[in-house]
Design a protein around this motif. Structure first.
Motif, PDB file in Angstrom:
ATOM      1  N   ASP A  28       0.875  -1.167   0.000  1.00 26.15           N
ATOM      2  CA  ASP A  28       0.000   0.000   0.000  1.00 26.15           C
ATOM      3  C   ASP A  28       0.917   1.224   0.000  1.00 26.15           C
ATOM      4  N   PRO A  29       1.104   1.856  -1.177  1.00 24.75           N
ATOM      5  CA  PRO A  29       2.014   2.997  -1.262  1.00 24.75           C
ATOM      6  C   PRO A  29       1.702   4.127  -0.275  1.00 24.75           C
ATOM      7  N   ALA A  30       0.455   4.201   0.187  1.00 24.23           N
ATOM      8  CA  ALA A  30       0.079   5.244   1.145  1.00 24.23           C
ATOM      9  C   ALA A  30       0.564   4.909   2.559  1.00 24.23           C
ATOM     10  N   ASP A  75       3.900   7.805  -1.249  1.00 23.85           N
ATOM     11  CA  ASP A  75       2.821   7.249  -2.067  1.00 23.85           C
ATOM     12  C   ASP A  75       3.042   7.515  -3.556  1.00 23.85           C
TER      13      ASP A  75
END
Length: 126
Positions: A28-30, A75
């Motif tokens: 999850d890049p966030a 992100d």
């Protein structure tokens, strides 16, 4: 005997790539922690590639690390790019060592992909 040793090394490399695939599934890049976990798995793969003397795998994994290092745990990391890279690493470790040129071609295509993605992201040559 060298053939048995090569088989063991190939299995170690495949296991490392499988571990990376598992980590990337939940990328999850966030989430900076998620990004760091994938980066750690990439570093583990580089270490194994060095230990077994697999230069194509080393190059392919280092290119993935370079992509992560350019973006940091942000992100801006494109999960699709990461998944494509891991799929290519999977392909690479399942090509027999005898197909050295094909393995190198896969690694070099990963380098080109990372170069292109970093240029698009405005990083220039890193």
């Amino acid at each position: 005997e060298p053939a048995a040793e090569a088989d063991i090394q190939a299995e170690i490399a495949r296991a490392r790539v499988a571990a990376l695939e598992t980590t990337v599934r939940t990328l999850d890049p966030a989430n900076p922690r998620s990004v760091r976990e994938v980066f750690k798995a990439v570093q583990d793969l580089i270490e194994v590639a060095k230990q077994i003397g697999d230069t194509s795998l080393d190059l392919g994994a280092k290119e993935m690390a370079r992509y992560f290092q350019a973006h940091g745990a942000t992100d801006r990391i494109d999960a699709e790019v990461v998944r494509t890279h891991v799929a290519a690493l999977h392909q690479l470790v399942h090509l027999p060592a005898a197909l050295g040129q094909e393995r190198q071609r896969v690694a070099l295509s990963l380098k080109r992909m990372v170069d292109k993605k970093l240029r698009q992201a405005g990083y220039g040559a890193i």
